[in-house]
Design a protein around this motif. Structure first.
Motif, PDB file in Angstrom:
ATOM      1  N   MET A  33       0.835  -1.210   0.000  1.00 22.50           N
ATOM      2  CA  MET A  33       0.000   0.000   0.000  1.00 22.50           C
ATOM      3  C   MET A  33       0.867   1.256   0.000  1.00 22.50           C
ATOM      4  O   MET A  33       0.552   2.252  -0.659  1.00 22.50           O
ATOM      5  N   LEU A  34       1.973   1.202   0.741  1.00 22.48           N
ATOM      6  CA  LEU A  34       2.889   2.343   0.721  1.00 22.48           C
ATOM      7  C   LEU A  34       3.482   2.534  -0.671  1.00 22.48           C
ATOM      8  O   LEU A  34       3.610   3.665  -1.152  1.00 22.48           O
ATOM      9  N   LEU A  35       3.859   1.435  -1.309  1.00 17.82           N
ATOM     10  CA  LEU A  35       4.396   1.535  -2.670  1.00 17.82           C
ATOM     11  C   LEU A  35       3.389   2.197  -3.599  1.00 17.82           C
ATOM     12  O   LEU A  35       3.756   3.032  -4.438  1.00 17.82           O
ATOM     13  N   GLU A  36       2.118   1.826  -3.459  1.00 21.86           N
ATOM     14  CA  GLU A  36       1.090   2.433  -4.301  1.00 21.86           C
ATOM     15  C   GLU A  36       0.944   3.923  -4.011  1.00 21.86           C
ATOM     16  O   GLU A  36       0.795   4.734  -4.929  1.00 21.86           O
ATOM     17  N   ALA A 168       4.816  -9.693  17.332  1.00 17.75           N
ATOM     18  CA  ALA A 168       4.852 -10.230  15.972  1.00 17.75           C
ATOM     19  C   ALA A 168       4.831  -9.096  14.949  1.00 17.75           C
ATOM     20  O   ALA A 168       5.556  -9.126  13.951  1.00 17.75           O
ATOM     21  N   LEU A 169       3.996  -8.080  15.202  1.00 17.72           N
ATOM     22  CA  LEU A 169       3.910  -6.950  14.285  1.00 17.72           C
ATOM     23  C   LEU A 169       5.240  -6.215  14.195  1.00 17.72           C
ATOM     24  O   LEU A 169       5.704  -5.865  13.104  1.00 17.72           O
ATOM     25  N   THR A 170       5.886  -6.010  15.344  1.00 12.44           N
ATOM     26  CA  THR A 170       7.188  -5.334  15.348  1.00 12.44           C
ATOM     27  C   THR A 170       8.223  -6.152  14.588  1.00 12.44           C
ATOM     28  O   THR A 170       9.154  -5.591  13.987  1.00 12.44           O
ATOM     29  N   SER A 171       8.068  -7.471  14.569  1.00 15.32           N
ATOM     30  CA  SER A 171       9.006  -8.344  13.870  1.00 15.32           C
ATOM     31  C   SER A 171       8.928  -8.199  12.351  1.00 15.32           C
ATOM     32  O   SER A 171       9.814  -8.666  11.633  1.00 15.32           O
ATOM     33  N   PHE A 172       7.863  -7.575  11.860  1.00 16.33           N
ATOM     34  CA  PHE A 172       7.720  -7.320  10.430  1.00 16.33           C
ATOM     35  C   PHE A 172       7.650  -5.813  10.148  1.00 16.33           C
ATOM     36  O   PHE A 172       7.085  -5.396   9.139  1.00 16.33           O
ATOM     37  N   GLY A 173       8.220  -5.018  11.030  1.00 17.95           N
ATOM     38  CA  GLY A 173       8.136  -3.567  10.895  1.00 17.95           C
ATOM     39  C   GLY A 173       9.225  -2.976  10.021  1.00 17.95           C
ATOM     40  O   GLY A 173      10.127  -2.301  10.508  1.00 17.95           O
ATOM     41  N   TYR A 174       9.141  -3.202   8.721  1.00 14.28           N
ATOM     42  CA  TYR A 174      10.142  -2.727   7.763  1.00 14.28           C
ATOM     43  C   TYR A 174       9.685  -1.471   7.022  1.00 14.28           C
ATOM     44  O   TYR A 174      10.415  -0.935   6.176  1.00 14.28           O
ATOM     45  N   VAL A 178      10.564   1.229   3.112  1.00 20.38           N
ATOM     46  CA  VAL A 178       9.917   1.004   1.815  1.00 20.38           C
ATOM     47  C   VAL A 178      10.367   2.055   0.794  1.00 20.38           C
ATOM     48  O   VAL A 178      10.671   1.723  -0.363  1.00 20.38           O
ATOM     49  N   ALA A 179      10.438   3.310   1.209  1.00 18.92           N
ATOM     50  CA  ALA A 179      10.879   4.368   0.296  1.00 18.92           C
ATOM     51  C   ALA A 179      12.320   4.123  -0.153  1.00 18.92           C
ATOM     52  O   ALA A 179      12.660   4.339  -1.327  1.00 18.92           O
ATOM     53  N   THR A 180      13.158   3.654   0.771  1.00 14.88           N
ATOM     54  CA  THR A 180      14.559   3.358   0.444  1.00 14.88           C
ATOM     55  C   THR A 180      14.633   2.218  -0.570  1.00 14.88           C
ATOM     56  O   THR A 180      15.415   2.267  -1.528  1.00 14.88           O
ATOM     57  N   ALA A 191      10.405  -3.614  -6.130  1.00 10.89           N
ATOM     58  CA  ALA A 191      10.321  -3.412  -4.674  1.00 10.89           C
ATOM     59  C   ALA A 191       9.238  -4.295  -4.075  1.00 10.89           C
ATOM     60  O   ALA A 191       9.376  -4.809  -2.959  1.00 10.89           O
ATOM     61  N   LYS A 192       8.136  -4.489  -4.813  1.00 10.25           N
ATOM     62  CA  LYS A 192       7.038  -5.351  -4.357  1.00 10.25           C
ATOM     63  C   LYS A 192       7.541  -6.767  -4.086  1.00 10.25           C
ATOM     64  O   LYS A 192       7.259  -7.360  -3.034  1.00 10.25           O
TER      65      LYS A 192
END
Length: 382
Positions: A33-36, A168-174, A178-180, A191-192
Motif C-alpha cells: 500500500m505504501l508503494l502504491e 509479531a507486528l514489530t518483527s515485520f516492521g520494515y 519502503v521508500a529506500t 520493490a514489491k
C-alpha cells in the motif's frame, strides 16, 4: 526474532505460528500500500514527504514521532543485547562492548545504502550457516511432546496469542524502509517482490526458530526468561541448560549476534534515511554525519544509562508501530486513489475492503497491547 519465543510461550507452537503468519500477510500488503501511495512521486521521496502531502502536517507529525520512537527503541534494544553477548565473547564490560558495536558497525549505514546491502548479504550468509548448524542441532533433538505440549492437555493457548500480536507486528516492521527500497530498485514492481521475498524469508526463519526452541525447551521452563522481560541473554542461558552440545550452543550464540547485527544496520538505515529527509540534511559527508549522530547516539546513550529500559519501552513499540505499519499506509492509499492518476500504475490488492482490514488489524493489535499492559489479557508466567 530472538524475542518471539518468550513472547509466544503462552500461545506455544500452533497459535504462535498462526499469529505470526497472519501478521506477515497483513504487513506485506500494507507495505505494498505504501508503494502504491508513493508511485506518483519522485524515487527520492520519503514516507515523511508523502504523508505530509496527502494526510497533512498534524497526521505527519504524529506519524514521525511513532516512526522515530519505534526505530529508536529497536536500536536501543539491539545495542544493549549486542553488548551483553559481546561481553561474554570479549571479556569486557557490556557498556564498552555496546560502544564498540555502534562505532564499528554503524559506519556502514553512514557510508551508503549499497554498503548496507553488501554487508547484509554477508551477514545473511553467515546467519544461514550458523542457523543451519545451530538449529539443525536443535531440530534433530525436537521432542514432539514438548513441541505441542501434549504432557499438559488441559492448558489453553489461544488467549495468549492476542498478547503476542504486538511483538509479531514489530518483527515485520520494515515500512520505514519502503521508500529506500523503492529508490534502490528504481520501480514499484521490483520493490514489491523484494518486500514479499523478505517477509516470506523472515516468516520461514521465525517458524523454524520457534519449532527448534519449543521442541527443546519445555513451556514450563520459560519462567526465568519471562521474569527478565524476554531478555535474549536469559533465553540463551536457559536454552543452554537443555543443549548438550557445546558446539550447538556456540552456533546459536553466533546466529543471535548475526541476527542482531543485520537487524541493527537494517533498522538503522531506515531511521537514517527517514531523519535525513525529515531534517533536510544534505547527502554529503557532513550532512550524513549529522544524520548519523541523530540516528545512533540517542539510543546508545540510553543503553549506557538505562541498559534494560528498552524491555519496558519495546512493549509500547508494538502499539506505536501499528500507526505506521497499518493505519497510515491504509489511509494513504485510500486518499491517493482519489487523486489524479491514482487509478493508474501499481496497485496493492484487495481494494477498499483490504484497507479496512489492515486498519482494523492495526487497531486491534494496539488494543490488545494496552489490554495486556492493564492486566486484562491472560499473562503466561511459566
Amino acid at each position: 526474532m530472538l524475542g518471539l519465543p518468550s513472547a509466544g510461550a503462552g500461545a506455544w507452537t500452533t497459535w504462535s505460528v498462526f499469529a505470526i503468519t497472519i501478521t506477515m500477510v497483513v504487513m506485506t500488503i500494507s507495505g505494498w500500500m505504501l508503494l502504491e501511495a508513493f508511485k506518483n512521486y519522485d524515487l527520492k521521496v520519503s514516507f515523511n514527504t508523502v504523508t505530509k502531502d496527502i494526510l497533512g502536517d498534524k497526521v505527519n507529525m504524529f506519524n514521525n514521532l511513532m516512526v522515530y520512537f519505534v526505530g529508536g527503541i529497536l536500536l536501543y534494544a539491539y545495542i544493549t543485547s549486542s553488548g551483553l553477548i559481546l561481553q561474554d565473547v570479549l571479556g569486557l564490560d557490556s557498556k564498552i562492548t555496546s560502544i564498540l558495536f555502534v562505532f564499528v558497525f554503524s559506519p556502514f549505514v553512514w557510508h551508503s545504502t549499497r554498503a548496507v546491502d553488501r554487508i547484509s548479504v554477508i551477514l545473511i550468509l553467515f546467519m544461514v550457516l550458523s542457523f543451519v548448524f545451530g538449529v539443525s542441532g536443535l531440530a534433530i533433538k525436537v521432542d514432539m511432546s514438548i513441541l505441542f505440549n501434549t504432557i499438559d492437555e488441559k492448558t489453553s493457548y489461544a488467549p495468549y496469542a492476542m498478547a503476542m500480536l504486538p511483538v509479531a507486528l514489530t518483527s515485520f516492521g520494515y515500512h520505514h524502509s519502503v521508500a529506500t527500497m523503492r529508490a534502490y530498485y528504481g520501480e514499484e514492481e521490483k520493490a514489491k517482490y523484494a518486500i514479499l521475498g523478505g517477509t516470506i524469508i523472515a516468516l520461514s526463519l521465525y517458524v523454524l526458530w520457534l519449532f527448534s526452541i519449543y521442541g527443546n525447551l519445555p513451556r514450563s521452563q520459560f519462567g526465568p526468561v519471562i521474569e527478565q522481560g524476554g531478555n535474549v541473554d536469559a533465553l540463551l542461558t536457559t536454552l543452554g541448560s537443555v543443549i548438550e552440545s557445546e558446539k550447538v550452543a556456540h552456533a546459536i550464540h553466533t546466529f543471535s549476534m548475526a541476527a542482531i547485527l543485520s537487524s541493527f544496520i537494517g533498522v538503522g538505515l531506515g531511521v537514517f534515511d527517514y531523519l535525513a529527509d525529515l531534517f533536510k540534511f544534505e547527502d554529503t559527508k557532513q550532512g550524513r554525519a549529522k544524520t548519523w549522530l541523530m540516528t545512533f547516539i540517542p539510543p546508545l546513550i540510553l543503553s549506557l544509562l538505562f541498559p534494560f529500559g528498552f524491555v519496558i519501552a519495546i512493549g509500547y513499540a508494538g502499539a506505536a508501530a501499528t500507526v505506521w505499519t497499518c493505519i497510515i499506509p491504509a489511509l494513504l492509499v485510500r486518499k491517493a486513489r482519489t487523486l489524479e492518476n491514482g487509478d493508474k500504475g501499481f496497485k496493492a490488492p484487495g481494494g477498499k475492503p483490504m484497507t479496512v482490514l489492515v486498519i482494523s488489524f492495526g487497531i486491534l493489535t494496539a488494543v490488545f497491547h494496552f489490554m495486556s499492559m492493564l492486566g486484562m489479557l491472560p499473562a503466561f508466567t511459566g
